[in-house]
Write a protein that holds these residues in place. Structure first.
Motif, PDB file in Angstrom:
ATOM      1  N   THR A 293      -5.859 -13.661  -6.085  1.00  0.00           N
ATOM      2  CA  THR A 293      -5.791 -12.613  -7.104  1.00  0.00           C
ATOM      3  C   THR A 293      -7.170 -12.296  -7.662  1.00  0.00           C
ATOM      4  OG1 THR A 293      -3.580 -13.408  -7.704  1.00  0.00           O
ATOM      5  CG2 THR A 293      -4.655 -11.897  -9.226  1.00  0.00           C
ATOM      6  N   GLU A 377       5.041 -12.617 -10.187  1.00  0.00           N
ATOM      7  CA  GLU A 377       4.168 -12.011  -9.172  1.00  0.00           C
ATOM      8  C   GLU A 377       4.749 -10.704  -8.659  1.00  0.00           C
ATOM      9  OE1 GLU A 377       3.360 -16.356  -9.309  1.00  0.00           O
ATOM     10  OE2 GLU A 377       5.172 -15.159  -9.081  1.00  0.00           O
ATOM     11  N   ARG A 380       4.556  -7.803 -11.363  1.00  0.00           N
ATOM     12  CA  ARG A 380       3.241  -7.159 -11.551  1.00  0.00           C
ATOM     13  C   ARG A 380       2.785  -6.421 -10.297  1.00  0.00           C
ATOM     14  NH1 ARG A 380       4.109  -7.308 -16.743  1.00  0.00           N
ATOM     15  NH2 ARG A 380       3.801  -9.342 -17.728  1.00  0.00           N
ATOM     16  N   LEU A 381       2.942  -7.039  -9.133  1.00  0.00           N
ATOM     17  CA  LEU A 381       2.339  -6.476  -7.924  1.00  0.00           C
ATOM     18  C   LEU A 381       3.137  -5.311  -7.343  1.00  0.00           C
ATOM     19  CD1 LEU A 381       1.054  -9.717  -6.156  1.00  0.00           C
ATOM     20  CD2 LEU A 381      -0.233  -8.049  -7.490  1.00  0.00           C
ATOM     21  N   CYS A 384       1.228  -2.729  -9.018  1.00  0.00           N
ATOM     22  CA  CYS A 384      -0.219  -2.794  -8.782  1.00  0.00           C
ATOM     23  C   CYS A 384      -0.610  -2.347  -7.375  1.00  0.00           C
ATOM     24  CB  CYS A 384      -0.685  -4.226  -9.044  1.00  0.00           C
ATOM     25  SG  CYS A 384      -2.443  -4.497  -8.790  1.00  0.00           S
ATOM     26  N   ILE A 385       0.105  -2.809  -6.366  1.00  0.00           N
ATOM     27  CA  ILE A 385      -0.293  -2.551  -4.976  1.00  0.00           C
ATOM     28  C   ILE A 385      -0.325  -1.061  -4.638  1.00  0.00           C
ATOM     29  CG2 ILE A 385       0.403  -2.890  -2.573  1.00  0.00           C
ATOM     30  CD1 ILE A 385       1.247  -5.735  -3.327  1.00  0.00           C
ATOM     31  N   LEU A 429      -3.661  -6.859 -12.111  1.00  0.00           N
ATOM     32  CA  LEU A 429      -4.223  -8.144 -11.684  1.00  0.00           C
ATOM     33  C   LEU A 429      -4.637  -8.988 -12.884  1.00  0.00           C
ATOM     34  CD1 LEU A 429      -6.391  -6.906  -8.663  1.00  0.00           C
ATOM     35  CD2 LEU A 429      -4.137  -7.989  -8.593  1.00  0.00           C
ATOM     36  N   SER A 487      -6.016  -5.892   1.317  1.00  0.00           N
ATOM     37  CA  SER A 487      -4.788  -5.666   0.549  1.00  0.00           C
ATOM     38  C   SER A 487      -3.603  -6.513   1.014  1.00  0.00           C
ATOM     39  CB  SER A 487      -4.417  -4.181   0.569  1.00  0.00           C
ATOM     40  OG  SER A 487      -4.105  -3.743   1.882  1.00  0.00           O
ATOM     41  N   LEU A 490      -2.644  -9.405  -1.238  1.00  0.00           N
ATOM     42  CA  LEU A 490      -1.784  -9.192  -2.398  1.00  0.00           C
ATOM     43  C   LEU A 490      -0.309  -9.273  -2.010  1.00  0.00           C
ATOM     44  CD1 LEU A 490      -3.557  -6.309  -4.360  1.00  0.00           C
ATOM     45  CD2 LEU A 490      -3.687  -8.771  -4.751  1.00  0.00           C
ATOM     46  N   TRP A 491       0.029  -8.763  -0.822  1.00  0.00           N
ATOM     47  CA  TRP A 491       1.407  -8.892  -0.343  1.00  0.00           C
ATOM     48  C   TRP A 491       1.775 -10.369  -0.161  1.00  0.00           C
ATOM     49  CZ3 TRP A 491       4.846  -5.065  -0.270  1.00  0.00           C
ATOM     50  CH2 TRP A 491       4.375  -3.749  -0.274  1.00  0.00           C
ATOM     51  N   LEU A 494       2.572 -11.704  -3.509  1.00  0.00           N
ATOM     52  CA  LEU A 494       3.877 -11.193  -3.930  1.00  0.00           C
ATOM     53  C   LEU A 494       5.011 -12.007  -3.301  1.00  0.00           C
ATOM     54  CD1 LEU A 494       4.888  -7.482  -4.265  1.00  0.00           C
ATOM     55  CD2 LEU A 494       6.378  -9.038  -3.021  1.00  0.00           C
TER      56      LEU A 494
END
Length: 525
Positions: A293, A377, A380-381, A384-385, A429, A487, A490-491, A494
């Motif tokens: 993160t 997670e 938020r994501l 965010c993503i 983030l 990126s 981030l997945w 998640l």
């Protein structure tokens, strides 16, 4: 929202068999909320505290960018090259990353007020010396001192929100205290351009000295202590020297320091796991979820800062604008950042409520939500993503508008949307880092700051070289490609972040148990 009024906790294995309701092995409760009231501060007082923290949080990035329009003037007056003046930006960024690791960690244990007062005292001394100096060596050294004083304000602001606001509402509030990360660099050149053109570059530092003095007085008189290690949920009285003016006058008259709103509840005191240690921030970088993160957030900010630091030079070269007009061209970026605090913040809080409904859980925003139950997670994501991917497009749009000599209107529109979506992504983030490190929020934000500033310092150094060798259009392609390539990390957070966090908690609790057993053996009753 209705509060759960049953004396029995709602079982996780209710008719809804959603696996997300499972809790960690060491969890003693399966209720969605903690038992105690999270904060006893009235809503109006919480808002005023967060407002002060938000204004203070703008200081560091605002100070970092306020003299962008004065770079050529400084180069001429001090008789050095522009590249050497740019070095003061890089050094500022490095110290902006290092200093919060010390002050932020201290605030998690000793309190927010002492940390704020120390930071602004250092900041004021540095600004006074900068306004009086006339050599490049002094400028370089004092900019580092200036950065060391101001840079902790962002970490402290996020920590104040974590002290006062539960996870269900935190998305909006952290957006305000972290507003300076994107708004400060946009507003700084506006003020700096006007001051430099009409009053000279020294006036920039006199202006910052005045701003620092006003904030120091406001914090000393009006900001109450909020650190949960010192005052718990606000019901525990801090040391007398750590009271604000209103609280001190109450105590002097023999009244409860908080006006007698609630009785003292020492069970809400948060006991830090470690003593103040700058390495606490570095430990977070070694966590699977925390490291990913923080790392992606740093890459995101580095690309944004590469655009910010080269914008003034590009506008002067292509349009021949004065420093004052160049500063005004940063305004769309600032407006986009400002609007994102409402749009993105509301989306994060809406998604929290949506997941609570999916889990069939009641949501009481006056009590802290258990992170073992809520998939933080994912909450938020999921917001965010998509903003990260849109930000890639806005950077490409800006870079190629510059490269193809498009109209100023096209450039400014691209900057507005860049500020809007970049700020929203970064806000998500930042909120996730604080959510997953509730016991040390200032240290967590300091770790975020450290990683972000180190990478942005490198980005600042290579951005002019990239523009000279490949053009600003392909610099935009490079920034977007880096964001796209990383990126998937981030997945991964998640999908796997919750599992990593639970395993880490088991290991940490096991170590704590071993320490207690060792202490009992060495100190037999």
């Amino acid at each position: 929202m209705e509060k759960p009024n049953s004396p029995e906790p709602e079982p996780a294995s209710s008719p809804n068999p959603t696996p997300a309701l499972s809790v960690s092995e060491d969890s003693t409760q399966e209720t969605p909320h903690s038992e105690s009231r999270f904060s006893v501060f009235p809503k109006s007082e919480r808002l005023s505290i967060i407002f002060i923290a938000a204004i203070a949080g703008i200081v560091s990035p605002f100070t970092g960018s306020i003299y962008f329009p004065a770079l050529n003037t400084l180069s001429s007056d001090l008789g050095v090259s522009t590249s050497l003046i740019n070095l003061t930006i890089t050094s500022y960024q490095i110290f902006q990353g290092l200093a919060p690791s010390v002050i932020g960690t201290l605030s998690d244990v000793r309190g927010r007020r002492p940390a704020y007062l120390l930071a602004f005292a250092i900041y004021m001394v540095a600004n006074l010396a900068l306004a009086l100096q006339d050599s490049y060596a002094a400028l370089l050294v004092l900019r580092c001192l200036q950065s060391a004083g101001s840079s902790a304000t962002i970490a402290l602001g996020s920590a104040v929100v974590a002290d006062l606001v539960t996870r269900a509402e935190r998305g909006s509030y952290i957006g305000y205290t972290s507003l300076g990360i994107s708004l400060g660099p946009a507003l700084g050149p506006v003020v700096g351009g006007v001051l430099n053109q009409y009053l000279g570059w020294q006036s920039i530092f006199w202006f910052l000295l005045i701003v620092g003095g006003v904030l120091l007085i406001a914090i000393a008189l009006f900001l109450p202590e909020t650190a949960r290690a010192v005052v718990g949920n606000g019901s525990v009285q801090p040391q007398k020297w750590n009271l604000n003016l209103v609280q001190w006058l109450r105590v002097k008259r023999g009244q409860p320091f908080n006006g007698g709103v609630v009785e003292e509840d020492r069970s809400t005191l948060s006991v830090p796991r470690h003593r103040p240690n700058p390495l606490t921030s570095l430990r977070i970088l070694l966590e699977p979820e925390g490291g990913i993160t923080l790392g992606f957030g740093a890459l995101l900010f580095a690309g944004y800062f590469m655009v910010m630091t080269t914008l003034s030079e590009q506008l002067e070269a292509r349009f021949g604008f004065s420093s004052a007009i160049v500063g005004l061209c940063y305004l769309p970026l600032g407006f986009g950042s400002l609007i994102s605090r409402w749009t993105a913040g509301q989306l994060f809080d809406w998604n929290f409520r949506r997941h609570a409904r999916l889990l069939g859980l009641p949501l009481d925003v006056s009590k802290q939500q258990q992170i073992d139950i809520f998939p933080i997670e994912r909450i938020r994501l999921e917001i965010c993503i998509p903003m990260v991917y849109i930000s890639c497009g806005t950077v490409l749009g800006y870079a190629w508008a510059m490269e193809t000599n498009a109209s100023l209107a096209g450039i400014e529109v691209a900057l507005f949307f860049q500020g809007l979506f970049f700020s929203g992504a970064l806000q998500g983030l930042n909120t996730l880092i604080v959510d997953t490190h509730q016991d040390t929020p200032a240290s967590a934000t300091a770790a975020n700051n450290l990683f972000r500033c180190v990478l942005s310092a490198g980005g600042t150094a290579i951005a002019p070289l990239m523009i000279d060798t490949m053009g600003i259009g392909y610099m935009g392609v490079f920034i977007s490609a880096v964001w796209l390539c990383f990126s998937p990390c981030l997945w991964l957070v998640l999908l796997r972040g919750r599992t990593w966090r639970e395993k880490q908690k088991v290991r940490r609790d096991k170590k704590d148990q071993e320490r207690r057993e060792l202490k009992e053996k060495s100190n037999p009753v």
